[in-house]
Design a protein around this motif. Structure first.
Motif, short mmCIF file in Angstrom:
data_model
loop_
_atom_site.label_atom_id
_atom_site.label_comp_id
_atom_site.label_asym_id
_atom_site.label_seq_id
_atom_site.Cartn_x
_atom_site.Cartn_y
_atom_site.Cartn_z
N SER A 10 0.76 -1.23 -0.08
CA SER A 10 0.00 -0.01 0.00
C SER A 10 0.97 1.15 0.08
O SER A 10 0.68 2.06 -0.68
CB SER A 10 -0.80 0.09 1.41
OG SER A 10 -1.77 -1.18 1.07
N LEU A 11 1.94 1.34 0.63
CA LEU A 11 2.99 2.56 0.67
C LEU A 11 3.51 2.52 -0.63
O LEU A 11 3.75 3.58 -1.37
CB LEU A 11 4.04 2.27 1.88
CG LEU A 11 3.49 2.39 3.36
CD1 LEU A 11 4.60 2.18 4.30
CD2 LEU A 11 2.80 4.07 3.37
N ILE A 12 3.72 1.62 -1.40
CA ILE A 12 4.45 1.59 -2.61
C ILE A 12 3.44 2.09 -3.62
O ILE A 12 3.85 2.76 -4.56
CB ILE A 12 4.99 0.07 -3.07
CG1 ILE A 12 6.10 -0.22 -2.03
CG2 ILE A 12 5.42 0.14 -4.43
CD1 ILE A 12 6.75 -1.81 -2.11
N ALA A 13 2.26 1.64 -3.45
CA ALA A 13 1.19 2.06 -4.49
C ALA A 13 1.00 3.62 -4.08
O ALA A 13 0.75 4.38 -5.41
CB ALA A 13 -0.04 1.17 -4.11
N ALA A 14 0.89 3.99 -2.96
CA ALA A 14 0.58 5.35 -2.54
C ALA A 14 1.67 6.20 -3.23
O ALA A 14 1.54 7.26 -3.99
CB ALA A 14 0.31 5.68 -1.06
N ALA A 15 2.90 5.80 -2.96
CA ALA A 15 4.07 6.63 -3.66
C ALA A 15 4.07 6.70 -4.94
O ALA A 15 4.41 7.80 -5.75
CB ALA A 15 5.32 6.00 -3.32
N PHE A 16 3.65 5.57 -5.61
CA PHE A 16 3.56 5.56 -7.24
C PHE A 16 2.48 6.42 -7.55
O PHE A 16 2.88 7.13 -8.69
CB PHE A 16 3.39 3.96 -7.59
CG PHE A 16 3.02 3.68 -9.27
CD1 PHE A 16 4.40 3.68 -9.59
CD2 PHE A 16 2.01 3.55 -9.70
CE1 PHE A 16 4.29 3.68 -11.17
CE2 PHE A 16 1.99 3.24 -11.11
CZ PHE A 16 3.14 3.41 -11.88
N ILE A 17 1.34 6.33 -7.01
CA ILE A 17 0.26 7.29 -7.38
C ILE A 17 0.40 8.55 -7.36
O ILE A 17 0.41 9.24 -8.40
CB ILE A 17 -0.97 6.89 -6.47
CG1 ILE A 17 -1.71 5.49 -6.80
CG2 ILE A 17 -2.19 7.75 -6.61
CD1 ILE A 17 -2.68 5.04 -5.75
N ALA A 18 1.01 9.14 -6.27
CA ALA A 18 1.33 10.62 -5.95
C ALA A 18 2.71 10.80 -7.00
O ALA A 18 2.38 11.98 -7.89
CB ALA A 18 2.07 10.78 -4.77
N GLY A 19 3.62 10.17 -7.37
CA GLY A 19 4.59 10.58 -8.34
C GLY A 19 4.07 10.46 -9.69
O GLY A 19 4.40 11.54 -10.48
N LEU A 20 3.12 9.57 -9.98
CA LEU A 20 2.81 9.57 -11.40
C LEU A 20 1.89 10.75 -11.54
O LEU A 20 1.56 11.32 -12.79
CB LEU A 20 2.07 8.13 -11.77
CG LEU A 20 1.59 7.92 -13.09
CD1 LEU A 20 3.11 7.89 -14.09
CD2 LEU A 20 0.82 6.36 -13.28
N ALA A 21 0.81 10.85 -10.56
CA ALA A 21 0.14 11.88 -10.73
C ALA A 21 0.93 13.47 -11.06
O ALA A 21 0.38 14.33 -11.79
CB ALA A 21 -0.92 12.31 -9.56
#
Length: 83
Positions: A10-21
């Motif tokens: 979940s932390l990895i997904a959150a970082a990926f979401i924020a970075g890509l956005a």
């Protein structure tokens, strides 16, 4: 053990979401601004209207990463996948 793995992903997904956005918003902002400036150079009499439309478009584009960061924060702090 399973809870830890879900929390880590979940932390990895959150970082990926924020970075890509943020990358997508930066690209879209620059594209909107460049097209507005291109229109202003072609029709200088429409510069005021094009500038206003550009600011509205950039404001709408910037709302997307804000929503994505809120979703990422939900994944981190109120994770629906954890029991």
């Amino acid at each position: 053990m399973d809870q830890t793995i879900v929390a880590q992903y979940s932390l990895i997904a959150a970082a990926f979401i924020a970075g890509l956005a943020s990358i997508a918003a930066a690209f879209s902002d620059s594209k909107a601004a460049s097209h507005a400036l291109e229109g202003m150079t072609r029709q200088p009499e429409m510069a005021g209207k094009l500038f206003t439309n550009m600011l509205v478009a950039i404001g709408l584009i910037e709302s997307i990463p804000i929503i994505a960061i809120v979703i990422a924060l939900v994944l981190v702090f109120a994770n629906p996948f954890l029991k």
